[in-house]
Write a protein that holds these residues in place. Structure first.
Motif, PDB file in Angstrom:
ATOM      1  N   ALA A   1      38.941  70.608 -94.190  1.00 29.21           N
ATOM      2  CA  ALA A   1      40.065  71.416 -94.340  1.00 29.21           C
ATOM      3  C   ALA A   1      41.350  70.797 -94.118  1.00 29.21           C
ATOM      4  O   ALA A   1      42.541  70.851 -94.926  1.00 29.21           O
ATOM      5  N   LEU A   2      41.347  69.801 -93.331  1.00 29.78           N
ATOM      6  CA  LEU A   2      42.774  68.983 -93.116  1.00 29.78           C
ATOM      7  C   LEU A   2      42.843  68.063 -94.528  1.00 29.78           C
ATOM      8  O   LEU A   2      44.077  68.181 -95.048  1.00 29.78           O
ATOM      9  N   ARG A   3      41.838  67.722 -94.988  1.00 33.06           N
ATOM     10  CA  ARG A   3      41.970  66.915 -96.295  1.00 33.06           C
ATOM     11  C   ARG A   3      42.544  67.914 -97.457  1.00 33.06           C
ATOM     12  O   ARG A   3      43.263  67.546 -98.435  1.00 33.06           O
ATOM     13  N   ARG A   4      41.875  69.018 -97.786  1.00 38.08           N
ATOM     14  CA  ARG A   4      42.486  70.013 -98.412  1.00 38.08           C
ATOM     15  C   ARG A   4      43.678  70.311 -98.393  1.00 38.08           C
ATOM     16  O   ARG A   4      44.650  70.512 -99.564  1.00 38.08           O
ATOM     17  N   ARG A   5      44.242  70.580 -97.166  1.00 38.64           N
ATOM     18  CA  ARG A   5      45.655  70.982 -96.856  1.00 38.64           C
ATOM     19  C   ARG A   5      46.556  69.778 -97.210  1.00 38.64           C
ATOM     20  O   ARG A   5      47.627  70.060 -97.835  1.00 38.64           O
TER      21      ARG A   5
END
Length: 356
Positions: free
Chosen positions: A34-38
């Protein structure tokens, strides 16, 4: 809630610390995704341990894995202190915007030079020895470890950290393990059931005679099945790394003539690769359970006194067995056979088979 960087920051430098167990790090992978997507352009690093680092092999969400050396794996006290000091210096040079304390560790993390520390309240620390951003958890709520990690992400403006667990078998490890098993008669075209007999905690251990009876019964019921017998290698009285060589040898001897193939694993990368060869997995709560869930394998799992809501398999089909006594040894062979049949009755495997 204060933030180390604004929501519009395009390329933050984030370090997630997770120096504890295999399953804990596996349960952190939805947060990393999720951090990478954000922030696709972020520099995203993880501080893992020499014990659990293989969980992140092949994980493209992570730019860098720093390895905290465990005392048991060090070559002397001075070497351990030197390597840990070198690690602190290396991380400080990265000037991270925020360190996410996935499993606490304020005392160590404050040495690492980040602009801000974010984590849960550390119960044994006074108010002046807490993260800069303390993320609240609902009192009395039994959240899954993935949900706890998602709460940390939410404090950074990340709202979609409840995805599947992710582990990635290395193609060369899978090929090596498959070839080793072939030499013992393993047929890659036949369905295989992985049975992991090891657990560090007595409440989580199923008796070896139960495993023997279970394998004999299931082999008679399902003659097309073959079995992969997993265990942690070593002597049971080893003070640093107790293992189950003796138990495994007795189970293999008692099931001689059946399609039971030895599958000891020393490294996490071996465990991931070998479990990827199975159609279903039988194990107690622990690292192997979460690795199996990360592979999308249907799981029959034994729980002793672990909290089910916090550590059940996440995002994979499963049947969970827990005796009223909270001792795995009190589960009968009949109960486990019935649990396996229920698992077979669930929808087919969600195996992701993602080799890298």
């Amino acid at each position: 809630m204060p933030s180390a960087f604004s929501a519009n920051h395009g390329s933050p430098r984030i370090l997630v610390t997770r120096r504890d167990n295999i399953g804990d790090l596996v349960c952190t992978t939805p947060l990393l995704a999720a951090l990478r997507r954000r922030w696709p352009q972020a520099f995203l690093a993880v501080l893992a341990s020499s014990y659990n680092q293989d969980v992140l092999l092949g994980n493209r969400d992570v730019d860098r894995v720093y390895v905290f050396p465990k005392r048991q794996q060090a070559r002397g006290k001075l070497a351990l202190l030197w390597s840990r000091w070198q690690l602190v210096r290396e991380i400080r040079r990265q000037r991270f915007d925020v360190i996410v304390l996935a499993n606490g560790g304020w005392r160590y993390a404050r040495q690492l030079g980040a602009r801000q520390l974010l984590g849960f309240r550390e119960r044994d620390n006074p108010p002046d020895r807490q993260p800069d951003v303390v993320v609240p958890l609902a009192a009395g709520a039994a959240l899954h470890e993935v949900e706890k990690m998602a709460a940390l992400g939410h404090a950074l403006g990340v709202t979609d950290a409840l995805g599947p667990l992710c582990v990635y078998p290395r193609a060369e490890e899978v090929a090596r393990r498959r070839e080793e098993l072939r030499r013992s008669g393993f047929d890659p075209q036949r369905p295989a059931v992985a049975i992991h007999i090891s657990s560090r905690r007595p409440q989580q251990r199923w008796p070896e005679q139960h495993f023997i009876e279970f394998i004999r019964h299931l082999a008679q019921e399902r003659p097309a099945l073959q079995f992969l017998l997993f265990w942690s290698p070593g002597a049971e009285n080893d003070p640093l790394h107790p293992g189950d060589d003796a138990r495994a040898a007795r189970i293999l001897a008692a099931t001689r003539g059946l399609a039971v193939h030895p599958c000891p694993t020393t490294r996490v990368a071996e465990l991931i690769a070998a479990l990827s060869l199975a159609e279903r997995v039988i194990c107690a709560d622990g690292g192997a359970l979460h690795v199996a869930a990360g592979l999308g394998k249907p799981i029959l799992c034994f729980f002793g006194d672990s909290i089910v809501a916090e550590w059940r398999p996440w995002g994979a089909p499963y049947v969970l067995l827990q005796a009223a006594s909270r001792k795995v040894a009190d589960l009968s062979v009949a109960e486990v056979l019935a649990g396996f049949r229920r698992l077979e009755g669930q929808s087919g495997t969600a195996d992701k088979s993602r080799e890298t």
